[in-house]
Write a protein that holds these residues in place. Structure first.
Motif, mmCIF file in Angstrom:
data_model
loop_
_atom_site.group_PDB
_atom_site.id
_atom_site.type_symbol
_atom_site.label_atom_id
_atom_site.label_comp_id
_atom_site.label_asym_id
_atom_site.label_seq_id
_atom_site.Cartn_x
_atom_site.Cartn_y
_atom_site.Cartn_z
ATOM 1 N N GLU A 27 22.642 12.725 0.632
ATOM 2 C CA GLU A 27 22.345 11.415 1.116
ATOM 3 C C GLU A 27 21.292 11.513 2.086
ATOM 4 O OE1 GLU A 27 25.688 10.758 3.732
ATOM 5 O OE2 GLU A 27 25.726 12.667 4.907
ATOM 6 N N VAL A 28 20.782 12.489 2.459
ATOM 7 C CA VAL A 28 19.388 12.506 3.434
ATOM 8 C C VAL A 28 18.448 12.476 2.317
ATOM 9 C CG1 VAL A 28 17.987 13.755 5.131
ATOM 10 C CG2 VAL A 28 20.635 13.698 5.364
ATOM 11 N N GLY A 29 18.187 13.275 1.352
ATOM 12 C CA GLY A 29 17.126 13.131 0.444
ATOM 13 C C GLY A 29 15.956 13.718 0.732
ATOM 14 N N ALA A 30 15.804 14.864 1.706
ATOM 15 C CA ALA A 30 14.787 15.287 2.137
ATOM 16 C C ALA A 30 14.034 16.093 1.343
ATOM 17 C CB ALA A 30 15.044 16.023 3.545
ATOM 18 N N PHE A 31 14.686 16.893 0.394
ATOM 19 C CA PHE A 31 14.163 17.939 -0.604
ATOM 20 C C PHE A 31 13.585 17.392 -1.773
ATOM 21 C CE2 PHE A 31 15.994 20.587 2.712
ATOM 22 C CZ PHE A 31 15.208 21.455 2.848
ATOM 23 N N ALA A 32 12.125 17.720 -2.021
ATOM 24 C CA ALA A 32 11.884 17.416 -3.454
ATOM 25 C C ALA A 32 12.205 18.375 -4.430
ATOM 26 C CB ALA A 32 10.131 17.274 -3.604
ATOM 27 N N GLY A 50 5.148 28.858 -7.027
ATOM 28 C CA GLY A 50 6.257 28.611 -7.961
ATOM 29 C C GLY A 50 6.857 27.212 -8.079
ATOM 30 N N TYR A 51 6.279 26.508 -7.000
ATOM 31 C CA TYR A 51 6.610 24.877 -6.876
ATOM 32 C C TYR A 51 5.744 24.426 -7.226
ATOM 33 C CZ TYR A 51 10.996 26.393 -4.132
ATOM 34 O OH TYR A 51 12.185 27.143 -3.620
ATOM 35 N N PRO A 52 5.678 23.051 -7.755
ATOM 36 C CA PRO A 52 4.603 22.166 -8.090
ATOM 37 C C PRO A 52 4.270 21.466 -6.757
ATOM 38 C CG PRO A 52 6.595 20.919 -8.741
ATOM 39 C CD PRO A 52 7.002 22.416 -8.301
ATOM 40 N N THR A 53 3.046 21.218 -6.505
ATOM 41 C CA THR A 53 2.286 20.411 -5.419
ATOM 42 C C THR A 53 2.007 19.050 -5.954
ATOM 43 O OG1 THR A 53 1.503 22.578 -4.708
ATOM 44 C CG2 THR A 53 0.808 20.675 -3.420
ATOM 45 N N ARG A 54 2.986 18.132 -5.549
ATOM 46 C CA ARG A 54 3.019 16.779 -6.195
ATOM 47 C C ARG A 54 2.338 15.786 -5.205
ATOM 48 N NH1 ARG A 54 5.879 16.029 -10.797
ATOM 49 N NH2 ARG A 54 4.377 14.656 -11.167
ATOM 50 N N HIS A 55 2.163 16.031 -3.978
ATOM 51 C CA HIS A 55 1.465 15.089 -3.080
ATOM 52 C C HIS A 55 2.325 13.724 -2.898
ATOM 53 C CE1 HIS A 55 -2.371 17.387 -2.333
ATOM 54 N NE2 HIS A 55 -1.835 18.133 -3.491
ATOM 55 N N GLY A 56 3.657 13.843 -3.411
ATOM 56 C CA GLY A 56 4.455 12.739 -3.291
ATOM 57 C C GLY A 56 4.193 11.878 -4.325
ATOM 58 N N SER A 57 3.358 12.120 -5.425
ATOM 59 C CA SER A 57 2.985 11.329 -6.433
ATOM 60 C C SER A 57 3.489 11.798 -7.960
ATOM 61 C CB SER A 57 1.387 11.402 -6.482
ATOM 62 O OG SER A 57 0.790 10.329 -7.487
ATOM 63 N N ALA A 58 3.823 10.716 -8.706
ATOM 64 C CA ALA A 58 4.125 10.877 -10.006
ATOM 65 C C ALA A 58 2.788 11.176 -11.021
ATOM 66 C CB ALA A 58 4.835 9.608 -10.578
ATOM 67 N N ALA A 59 1.811 10.821 -10.368
ATOM 68 C CA ALA A 59 0.413 10.984 -11.028
ATOM 69 C C ALA A 59 -0.425 12.334 -10.804
ATOM 70 C CB ALA A 59 -0.682 9.925 -10.375
ATOM 71 N N THR A 60 0.469 13.110 -10.224
ATOM 72 C CA THR A 60 -0.307 14.528 -10.145
ATOM 73 C C THR A 60 0.602 15.479 -11.337
ATOM 74 O OG1 THR A 60 1.597 14.948 -8.345
ATOM 75 C CG2 THR A 60 -0.683 14.493 -7.618
ATOM 76 N N THR A 61 0.096 16.661 -11.337
ATOM 77 C CA THR A 61 0.644 17.693 -12.245
ATOM 78 C C THR A 61 2.081 18.233 -11.815
ATOM 79 O OG1 THR A 61 0.404 19.795 -13.685
ATOM 80 C CG2 THR A 61 -0.502 19.688 -11.288
ATOM 81 N N ALA A 62 2.878 18.643 -12.501
ATOM 82 C CA ALA A 62 4.260 19.297 -12.377
ATOM 83 C C ALA A 62 4.092 20.643 -12.427
ATOM 84 C CB ALA A 62 5.340 18.631 -13.159
ATOM 85 N N ASP A 63 2.896 21.174 -12.952
ATOM 86 C CA ASP A 63 2.690 22.488 -13.140
ATOM 87 C C ASP A 63 2.976 23.338 -11.593
ATOM 88 O OD1 ASP A 63 2.197 22.122 -15.790
ATOM 89 O OD2 ASP A 63 -0.006 22.392 -15.343
ATOM 90 N N PRO A 64 3.497 24.450 -11.576
ATOM 91 C CA PRO A 64 3.879 24.915 -10.189
ATOM 92 C C PRO A 64 2.661 25.581 -9.732
ATOM 93 C CG PRO A 64 4.601 26.187 -12.034
ATOM 94 C CD PRO A 64 4.396 25.183 -12.841
ATOM 95 N N ALA A 65 2.290 25.795 -8.609
ATOM 96 C CA ALA A 65 1.338 26.512 -8.061
ATOM 97 C C ALA A 65 1.238 27.860 -8.196
ATOM 98 C CB ALA A 65 1.312 26.162 -6.223
ATOM 99 N N ARG A 66 0.250 28.643 -8.325
ATOM 100 C CA ARG A 66 0.130 29.862 -8.587
ATOM 101 C C ARG A 66 0.135 30.863 -7.411
ATOM 102 N NH1 ARG A 66 -4.641 30.227 -13.351
ATOM 103 N NH2 ARG A 66 -3.644 28.553 -14.975
ATOM 104 N N ARG A 67 -0.086 30.194 -6.386
ATOM 105 C CA ARG A 67 -0.291 31.287 -5.315
ATOM 106 C C ARG A 67 0.234 30.326 -3.852
ATOM 107 N NH1 ARG A 67 -5.192 30.716 -7.122
ATOM 108 N NH2 ARG A 67 -5.024 32.635 -8.089
ATOM 109 N N ASP A 68 0.379 30.958 -2.708
ATOM 110 C CA ASP A 68 0.870 30.232 -1.745
ATOM 111 C C ASP A 68 -0.637 29.862 -0.861
ATOM 112 O OD1 ASP A 68 3.413 30.823 -1.632
ATOM 113 O OD2 ASP A 68 3.367 32.525 -0.745
#
Length: 456
Positions: A42-47, A87-105
């Protein structure tokens, strides 16, 4: 100790328990994962969040030989969608970015993990951090204090306020650490330039507006996180501000100041003035120059356009309003690029005013109005969104332009937390957080205690 108790602890309390073995980092992680499972629908905080990874990371903290010395041992932290987590994608809140996971922190995440923090997931944000509210039809976080309200567009604030994370990172180019904190009854800090690294090792972001800071439920926790991010412990046992300028005037034209927000600023001044060693408070307005909003907006537009270019966004997949911002930003870069001297002139002007008045801190409202209704801006165009930003959220961006540290802290008005903002001189982060801690001690119960559903 049950899960609810563990999710109600501060970062400092969790660190103490994990260091001495009264609780394990895995215990803490399980408690927060259970809370995410119960409340995030119900909160919807996590992507993005992966319970298996979270528990493995927590187990790694428990296995560390230096656990007894870790400054964030076992503390669950949420990371916004514009900062890399392996291991998580960095989407910048956008569907226009890649869904590939980041390789490093990112370096920021490396510092948190090295200190013993556990990343519980990536949290939602408005596309490219363009607005401080949810503007488009993407999945949107809700405000845990009242699920009918927007949390300043920030899944980070929603996660911390709902006790699904204890701390969160926040990037702030015009209030994105502070406005959501004000909406959700939290402490949010925008440090001065170069105190905390910017994501991806950037020298600057948004033409000098950008900063990275902590978001927390207490000033002590914000200071603990800031110390890790900055590489130097923050001591809150410092003298608070001695002379405070109280201003109820926004840096540029805004909607009329809501009565609760006026009362919160005046009440905060009274609390900081009260008691032995209390501050001297004087009503005084900074010398805001004409065109201050235009100077900030030119950098904001140009900065968003540069982000879109760096990310190689397919603007056909971006939100309509974001595409407008990018188009206008490209025009700014081509014809009227921001000049560094305008920001320098504003910084020198406000610091000169503080010198003349011998002010240590400027105190005022964090926002002009209460949070927007959830979904109020869905589908709105550029002009409507900009007017909403200018009218409601006008108290924060001027201090990005000046490059001065600023903290938002909650004050209870009628049982509801209302944010106030304290702005200090360069290097005053500890002093600002100490003032926020003083407000906290005088404003019990803790921010969020009156929340109707998620805090039950």
């Amino acid at each position: 100790m049950d899960a609810l108790d563990l999710t109600g602890l501060t970062a400092a309390e969790i660190v103490s328990r994990v260091r001495d073995g009264r609780s394990s980092a895995v215990d803490v992680a399980r408690a927060h994962l259970a809370r995410i499972a119960e409340h995030d629908p119900e909160v919807g905080a996590f992507a993005e969040h992966d319970p298996v990874r979270v528990l493995a990371e927590a187990g790694g903290v428990d296995a560390r030989a230096d656990r007894f010395a870790l400054p964030l041992a076992g503390v669950p932290v949420a990371v916004p969608d514009d900062i890399d987590v392996s291991g998580y994608p960095t989407r910048h809140g956008s569907a226009a970015t890649t869904a590939d996971p980041a390789r490093r922190d990112d370096e920021l995440v490396k510092r948190l993990r090295a200190a013993g923090a556990v990343v519980v997931g990536k949290v939602r944000m408005p596309e490219l951090a363009v607005w401080s509210f949810t503007q488009a039809t993407q999945a949107a976080p809700r405000n845990p204090l009242d699920l009918s309200l927007d949390p300043g567009g920030s899944g980070a604030a929603a996660a911390v306020a709902a006790r699904m994370a204890v701390l969160a990172l926040a990037t702030d180019g015009g209030g994105a650490a502070r406005v959501p904190a004000a909406c959700c009854g939290l402490v949010g800090l925008k440090p001065g330039p170069h105190v905390v690294p910017l994501p991806r090792g950037a020298d600057e972001h948004w033409c000098g507006l950008g900063a990275t800071g902590p978001m927390a439920r207490t000033a002590e926790d914000a200071a603990l996180m800031l110390g890790v991010l900055a590489g130097e412990p923050i001591d809150l046992d410092v003298p608070g501000p001695r002379r405070i300028a109280l201003s109820l005037r926004a840096p540029w034209p805004a909607r009329a100041l809501h009565a609760d927000h006026r009362a919160a600023a005046i009440g905060a001044a009274a609390r900081l003035r009260a008691g032995p060693g209390g501050a001297i408070v004087t009503f005084a307005d900074p010398p805001y120059p004409r065109g201050l909003a235009t100077q900030w907006m030119r950098r904001w537009l140009a900065g968003v356009a540069m982000d879109a270019e760096a990310l190689d966004l397919d603007m056909r997949a971006a939100e309509r309003c974001t595409a407008t911002v990018v188009r206008k930003g490209r025009r700014v870069l081509r014809f009227t690029p921001p000049r560094p001297d305008t920001a320098t002139a504003w910084r020198e002007r406000v610091l000169g005013w503080m010198d003349d008045g011998e002010f240590d801190v400027l105190l005022g409202p964090a926002t002009a109005q209460p949070p927007l209704r959830a979904g109020a801006m869905l589908g709105h165009g550029y002009t409507s969104s900009l007017l909403t930003t200018a009218g409601r959220l006008s108290c924060a961006p001027a201090w990005n332009l000046a490059g001065l540290p600023a903290v938002v802290a909650p004050v209870l008005i009628g049982g509801r937390p209302v944010g106030v903002q304290l702005v200090g001189r360069p290097g005053a982060e500890a002093e600002l957080l100490a003032a926020a801690a003083k407000l906290e001690r005088r404003a019990v119960p803790m921010a969020g205690a009156a929340a109707p559903r998620v805090y039950a």
